[in-house]
Motif scaffolding. Sequence first.
Motif, PDB file in Angstrom:
ATOM      1  N   ALA A  75      48.759  43.571 137.940  1.00  0.00           N
ATOM      2  CA  ALA A  75      48.122  44.207 136.784  1.00  0.00           C
ATOM      3  C   ALA A  75      48.717  43.748 135.459  1.00  0.00           C
ATOM      4  CB  ALA A  75      48.253  45.728 136.899  1.00  0.00           C
ATOM      5  N   LEU A  76      49.777  42.954 135.508  1.00  0.00           N
ATOM      6  CA  LEU A  76      50.540  42.650 134.299  1.00  0.00           C
ATOM      7  C   LEU A  76      50.259  41.246 133.786  1.00  0.00           C
ATOM      8  CD1 LEU A  76      52.811  43.891 132.462  1.00  0.00           C
ATOM      9  CD2 LEU A  76      54.440  42.621 133.849  1.00  0.00           C
ATOM     10  N   PRO A  77      49.810  41.110 132.532  1.00  0.00           N
ATOM     11  CA  PRO A  77      49.709  39.768 131.948  1.00  0.00           C
ATOM     12  C   PRO A  77      51.085  39.121 131.895  1.00  0.00           C
ATOM     13  CG  PRO A  77      48.561  41.390 130.583  1.00  0.00           C
ATOM     14  CD  PRO A  77      49.359  42.156 131.600  1.00  0.00           C
ATOM     15  N   THR A  78      51.146  37.833 132.209  1.00  0.00           N
ATOM     16  CA  THR A  78      52.444  37.166 132.255  1.00  0.00           C
ATOM     17  C   THR A  78      53.072  37.007 130.871  1.00  0.00           C
ATOM     18  OG1 THR A  78      51.297  35.030 132.232  1.00  0.00           O
ATOM     19  CG2 THR A  78      51.950  35.923 134.380  1.00  0.00           C
ATOM     20  N   SER A  79      52.302  37.214 129.815  1.00  0.00           N
ATOM     21  CA  SER A  79      52.866  37.129 128.463  1.00  0.00           C
ATOM     22  C   SER A  79      53.922  38.196 128.223  1.00  0.00           C
ATOM     23  CB  SER A  79      51.762  37.246 127.412  1.00  0.00           C
ATOM     24  OG  SER A  79      51.034  38.449 127.577  1.00  0.00           O
ATOM     25  N   THR A  97      71.162  34.373 132.988  1.00  0.00           N
ATOM     26  CA  THR A  97      69.721  34.191 133.051  1.00  0.00           C
ATOM     27  C   THR A  97      69.378  33.102 134.054  1.00  0.00           C
ATOM     28  OG1 THR A  97      69.547  34.782 130.704  1.00  0.00           O
ATOM     29  CG2 THR A  97      67.657  33.657 131.687  1.00  0.00           C
ATOM     30  N   ASN A  98      68.531  33.457 135.020  1.00  0.00           N
ATOM     31  CA  ASN A  98      68.123  32.490 136.047  1.00  0.00           C
ATOM     32  C   ASN A  98      69.324  31.790 136.679  1.00  0.00           C
ATOM     33  OD1 ASN A  98      65.429  32.957 136.178  1.00  0.00           O
ATOM     34  ND2 ASN A  98      64.809  30.920 135.519  1.00  0.00           N
ATOM     35  N   ASN A  99      70.386  32.548 136.898  1.00  0.00           N
ATOM     36  CA  ASN A  99      71.606  32.065 137.551  1.00  0.00           C
ATOM     37  C   ASN A  99      72.385  31.061 136.705  1.00  0.00           C
ATOM     38  OD1 ASN A  99      71.014  33.584 139.956  1.00  0.00           O
ATOM     39  ND2 ASN A  99      69.530  32.005 140.485  1.00  0.00           N
ATOM     40  N   PHE A 100      72.302  31.180 135.387  1.00  0.00           N
ATOM     41  CA  PHE A 100      73.105  30.373 134.473  1.00  0.00           C
ATOM     42  C   PHE A 100      73.930  31.286 133.571  1.00  0.00           C
ATOM     43  CE2 PHE A 100      69.555  27.590 135.534  1.00  0.00           C
ATOM     44  CZ  PHE A 100      70.197  26.394 135.811  1.00  0.00           C
ATOM     45  N   ILE A 101      75.191  30.899 133.333  1.00  0.00           N
ATOM     46  CA  ILE A 101      76.067  31.608 132.398  1.00  0.00           C
ATOM     47  C   ILE A 101      75.840  31.012 131.014  1.00  0.00           C
ATOM     48  CG2 ILE A 101      78.471  32.028 131.742  1.00  0.00           C
ATOM     49  CD1 ILE A 101      79.182  31.824 134.727  1.00  0.00           C
ATOM     50  N   ILE A 102      75.415  31.834 130.062  1.00  0.00           N
ATOM     51  CA  ILE A 102      75.072  31.341 128.729  1.00  0.00           C
ATOM     52  C   ILE A 102      75.926  32.049 127.680  1.00  0.00           C
ATOM     53  CG2 ILE A 102      73.236  31.037 127.032  1.00  0.00           C
ATOM     54  CD1 ILE A 102      71.260  31.000 129.373  1.00  0.00           C
ATOM     55  N   LEU A 103      76.675  31.251 126.913  1.00  0.00           N
ATOM     56  CA  LEU A 103      77.540  31.760 125.856  1.00  0.00           C
ATOM     57  C   LEU A 103      76.890  31.518 124.502  1.00  0.00           C
ATOM     58  CD1 LEU A 103      80.967  30.234 127.015  1.00  0.00           C
ATOM     59  CD2 LEU A 103      80.057  32.504 127.542  1.00  0.00           C
ATOM     60  N   THR A 104      77.064  32.493 123.597  1.00  0.00           N
ATOM     61  CA  THR A 104      76.649  32.302 122.206  1.00  0.00           C
ATOM     62  C   THR A 104      77.851  31.845 121.402  1.00  0.00           C
ATOM     63  OG1 THR A 104      74.935  33.994 122.394  1.00  0.00           O
ATOM     64  CG2 THR A 104      75.640  33.395 120.168  1.00  0.00           C
ATOM     65  N   VAL A 105      77.730  30.665 120.779  1.00  0.00           N
ATOM     66  CA  VAL A 105      78.842  30.005 120.108  1.00  0.00           C
ATOM     67  C   VAL A 105      78.397  29.612 118.702  1.00  0.00           C
ATOM     68  CG1 VAL A 105      80.444  28.052 120.201  1.00  0.00           C
ATOM     69  CG2 VAL A 105      79.630  29.077 122.327  1.00  0.00           C
ATOM     70  N   ASP A 151      61.520  37.002 135.650  1.00  0.00           N
ATOM     71  CA  ASP A 151      60.684  38.085 136.200  1.00  0.00           C
ATOM     72  C   ASP A 151      59.644  37.526 137.160  1.00  0.00           C
ATOM     73  OD1 ASP A 151      61.988  39.967 134.599  1.00  0.00           O
ATOM     74  OD2 ASP A 151      60.501  39.810 132.984  1.00  0.00           O
ATOM     75  N   LEU A 152      58.992  36.448 136.739  1.00  0.00           N
ATOM     76  CA  LEU A 152      57.923  35.865 137.530  1.00  0.00           C
ATOM     77  C   LEU A 152      58.471  35.306 138.848  1.00  0.00           C
ATOM     78  CD1 LEU A 152      54.909  35.648 136.930  1.00  0.00           C
ATOM     79  CD2 LEU A 152      55.276  33.318 136.137  1.00  0.00           C
ATOM     80  N   GLN A 153      59.609  34.615 138.766  1.00  0.00           N
ATOM     81  CA  GLN A 153      60.199  34.061 139.975  1.00  0.00           C
ATOM     82  C   GLN A 153      60.639  35.163 140.935  1.00  0.00           C
ATOM     83  OE1 GLN A 153      63.079  31.526 138.075  1.00  0.00           O
ATOM     84  NE2 GLN A 153      61.747  29.730 138.188  1.00  0.00           N
ATOM     85  N   HIS A 154      61.149  36.265 140.383  1.00  0.00           N
ATOM     86  CA  HIS A 154      61.543  37.405 141.222  1.00  0.00           C
ATOM     87  C   HIS A 154      60.325  37.979 141.947  1.00  0.00           C
ATOM     88  CE1 HIS A 154      63.757  40.918 142.571  1.00  0.00           C
ATOM     89  NE2 HIS A 154      62.818  41.685 142.048  1.00  0.00           N
ATOM     90  N   THR A 155      59.188  38.063 141.253  1.00  0.00           N
ATOM     91  CA  THR A 155      57.965  38.564 141.878  1.00  0.00           C
ATOM     92  C   THR A 155      57.568  37.728 143.077  1.00  0.00           C
ATOM     93  OG1 THR A 155      57.153  39.470 139.786  1.00  0.00           O
ATOM     94  CG2 THR A 155      55.511  39.018 141.482  1.00  0.00           C
ATOM     95  N   PHE A 156      57.737  36.398 142.966  1.00  0.00           N
ATOM     96  CA  PHE A 156      57.350  35.504 144.055  1.00  0.00           C
ATOM     97  C   PHE A 156      58.406  35.430 145.160  1.00  0.00           C
ATOM     98  CE2 PHE A 156      54.645  33.443 140.650  1.00  0.00           C
ATOM     99  CZ  PHE A 156      53.454  33.963 141.149  1.00  0.00           C
TER     100      PHE A 156
END
Length: 384
Positions: free
Chosen positions: A340-344, A15-23, A350-355
Amino acid sequence: MPEGKRQVEIPFEYTNNFIILTVTFNGLLPLKFIFDTGAEHTILSKREISDMMNVTYEREFRVTGSDLKTELVAFLARRIRFDIPDKVTAPSMDILVLQEDYFRFEEYAGVNVHGIMSANAFSKYIIKINYDRRVITLYDRAAFKLREDGFVSMPLEIFRNKIYLKTQLSIVPDSLAFVKLLIDTGAGLPLLLFTDTHPLLHPSANAIPSNIGMGLGGYLEGFTGRIHEVQLGTFPQKNVITYFQTLDSVFNAEHLNKRNGLIGNTLLSRFFVILDFQSATMWLKPSKYYKSEFVYDRSGLSIIASGNNFNRFTVQNVLPHSPAYDADIRKGDEIVRVGALPTSFSSLADLQHTFQKKVGKKLKVVVRRDGKLIRKRIVLRDLI
């Protein structure tokens, strides 16, 4: 590993260029940790969790923040159990617990994270990171053989549980700098250089003042630009987005192990990566993204996320003379709609990719300012 296993695959979120583990923490609570080869210690950033579980703290530490100036307070907790269920178990780990949540990672990445898992926790194994499949594979050292073609080995330096690569780069053509770079999977950027550690490491001519990221201690300020080339083994990467940070001149350079900067996930994710802490070796093999363009934000907006689902987005900074600046979007504005899409309905990623969409793309943006909805129009363009 479970007895008899020679390798295990650990899935991760990217996510957002971070590796995230569930521990699982102390056998009870599933938590999310950033997998971080740039961290000396495993760190829990939410002290309320360890307090709730009656963890005992043995002593106080002072930890330097990622701005390399701020001193943070942490406490040593011993014999903490970590499990990645059915994969691996650490029955008795020592960790640091931050006195406060200096990290505030949620704002910057838009996802709930509880701490940092030092890669040293896995260092008895061979570690392979497959960014394409979102899997870390741990191999028993005795059983591991490199069976795939295309991997190139390069020696590393190990210091305080961190790994460093000595290599070369060019800010501009015909200007070669030999550098030592931290291999840092805890950094969601391509390349960061410390400008005062080498006479040739100055911001490139196209660099702009910018917020260069978030880490322990808060937001980091510096410059963002592109450099001509950085070499990873036999693999050159050109036109690389690079962040430039100036260190505090009184800071003890020995603490940094005389490094000149770091390589983050945005660059590493163009490869299959194998790490061997014991032999101080890294192997790289290009992935299908090896020749992809390095894309930078084309709006001039820095945005942070908040709210229960991290889907409330606030402008943290606006670059002067950028498309967002020209549209009179201001720090503190809440972005409520893009197109057309509410940011909620969006994530921060997603938002950063749009920009980051193509040059000339016109975006209708609605912001909330002082309780009023205001319509804006942004035309994206290259900033660096």
